[in-house]
Design an enzyme around this catalytic site. Structure first.
Site, PDB file in Angstrom:
ATOM      1  N   CYS A 104       8.906   5.378  -2.886  1.00 19.32           N
ATOM      2  CA  CYS A 104       8.443   4.743  -2.702  1.00 19.32           C
ATOM      3  C   CYS A 104       7.258   4.939  -1.017  1.00 19.32           C
ATOM      4  O   CYS A 104       8.438   4.233  -0.381  1.00 19.32           O
ATOM      5  CB  CYS A 104       8.601   3.309  -2.659  1.00 19.32           C
ATOM      6  N   MET A 314      -0.671   2.779  -3.355  1.00 14.55           N
ATOM      7  CA  MET A 314       1.124   3.293  -3.168  1.00 14.55           C
ATOM      8  C   MET A 314       0.558   4.384  -2.183  1.00 14.55           C
ATOM      9  O   MET A 314      -0.166   5.144  -1.572  1.00 14.55           O
ATOM     10  CB  MET A 314       1.265   4.698  -4.887  1.00 14.55           C
TER      11      MET A 314
END
Length: 392
Positions: A104, A314
């Site tokens: 992430c 993201m």
């Protein structure tokens, strides 16, 4: 009938970039969960509140979106010349599944802050004021990431005036450098081409750029799949047929990239690859109501995460965007006008983001040595998270 009492585990709830997650020190986890396996997965599922057939995460710390059903485990690094080992777990919302296949990028911005505040960094390396450079080993993808964390009076500086589209309030800027982001799962372009044609049921034959940079990502042209590139979440997330088609595209693309051998395997690899669609710049209204002008951006990008259109972008996909934009001839590069570039500003549903990358050809193959972006991070709550003692 006797029931197991709840146990409490030291934890910190943090925002990193446009994501939120529950952060743990490895040593604070129950012994059974300190090793990879079913016990760890079961614990993290219960912490987040998954699986939740209601899709709300009412009985856990998750926020029922791909951006908020996240967990992080940190420890002093076992890797030479690194400070902290960072392991990321993406928790599915409606399935009993934790995906460990990728990173992430947004929560990466919070890793350095947590590591400093929780004693995972050698105090001799932490200045009282200025910038603390934290070298992170990203264990999921075996990558080095360098975070520049601001310090003030011996503590992490979290407040500031840095604004990030997709985050409501300003905070301190954290620069994040993804080193050699194109290595990992094979070549940067796993098919050997910057653009491929491939057949996808429901879409037909599409042009696509398959790239391993930041996170495995499949880029397609918005126009080829019936979109403008200015869409907000509702247009796609409230269309079950569209979501099914995107999952089909993702599954077939994963096979094309060599990440899986059969489309049926995609269900066990939900976090990667990502799907993104691109278009040349045009005016649009961001989800906040902010007007984005074509002149503000180089390209439009929308990306899917865990089966839904992401509310912003993201961080790892932003690295993929920067890497693809830096290579002449990719769909991202062409949508941005073509040519050579070392940075790009793209439009996403919440606004804009600028990210830089330097690409070069070595031995006939493209590579990116570093991608850089600015994020922010903040502790939202710290203390203990409680779960039933028999949940793992």
């Amino acid at each position: 009938m006797a029931f197991a009492p709840q146990i409490k585990i030291p934890a910190t709830y943090m925002r990193g970039g446009t994501s939120k997650g529950v952060f743990f020190r490895l040593e604070d986890l129950p012994e059974a969960a300190q090793q990879p396996g079913p016990a760890r997965d079961a614990l993290l599922l219960r912490v987040i509140g998954s699986p939740d057939p209601y899709g709300k995460h009412t009985d856990g710390m998750g926020g029922a979106t791909s951006s908020t059903s996240k967990t992080v485990i940190l420890s002093c690094s076992q890797k030479p010349d690194h400070d902290v080992d960072y392991l990321f777990g993406q928790v599915a919302i409606d399935k009993p599944f934790v995906d460990w296949s990728g990173n992430c990028g947004n929560l990466t911005a919070a890793v350095g802050s947590f590591a400093i505040s929780n004693g995972l960094i050698d105090p001799a390396k932490v200045p009282a004021d200025g910038i603390c450079t934290v070298r992170i080993w990203q264990a999921n993808i075996e990558k080095t990431i360098v975070a520049q964390v601001p310090m003030c009076n011996g503590e992490v500086q979290e407040t500031g005036d840095f604004e990030l589209d997709g985050v409501t309030f300003p905070a301190a800027e954290v620069q994040v450098e993804f080193m050699d982001p194109a290595a990992g799962e094979g070549a940067m372009f796993p098919t050997g081409n910057v653009v491929d044609s491939f057949e996808v049921p429901g879409f037909g034959t599409l042009q696509a750029t398959f790239i391993n940079a930041g996170i495995p990502t499949i880029f397609v042209n918005a126009a080829e799949i019936g979109y403008q590139g200015t869409e907000l979440q509702g247009v796609i997330n409230e269309d079950p047929q569209a979501l099914q088609q995107f999952e089909s595209l993702r599954a077939h693309g994963a096979v094309k990239m060599g990440l899986i051998t059969d489309v049926a395997e995609a269900a066990q690899r939900q976090h990667t690859p990502k799907i993104a669609f691109v278009a040349p710049p045009q005016d649009y209204l961001a989800s906040s109501g902010k007007q984005i002008h074509a002149s503000d951006i180089d390209v439009l990008v929308r990306a899917m995460s865990m089966g839904k259109l992401h509310h912003a972008m993201m961080g790892t996909a932003a690295v993929a965007i920067a890497a693809a934009a830096a290579v002449p001839g990719t769909l991202v590069n062409l949508a941005a006008g073509g040519g050579e570039r070392q940075s790009i500003r793209f439009g996403h549903p919440s606004g804009t983001l600028q990210v830089g990358a330097a690409a070069a050809q070595q031995g006939g193959e493209w590579t990116v040595t570093k991608a850089i972006m600015s994020r922010s991070a903040r502790v939202l709550m710290e203390g203990w998270v409680r779960v039933p003692g028999d949940c793992f």
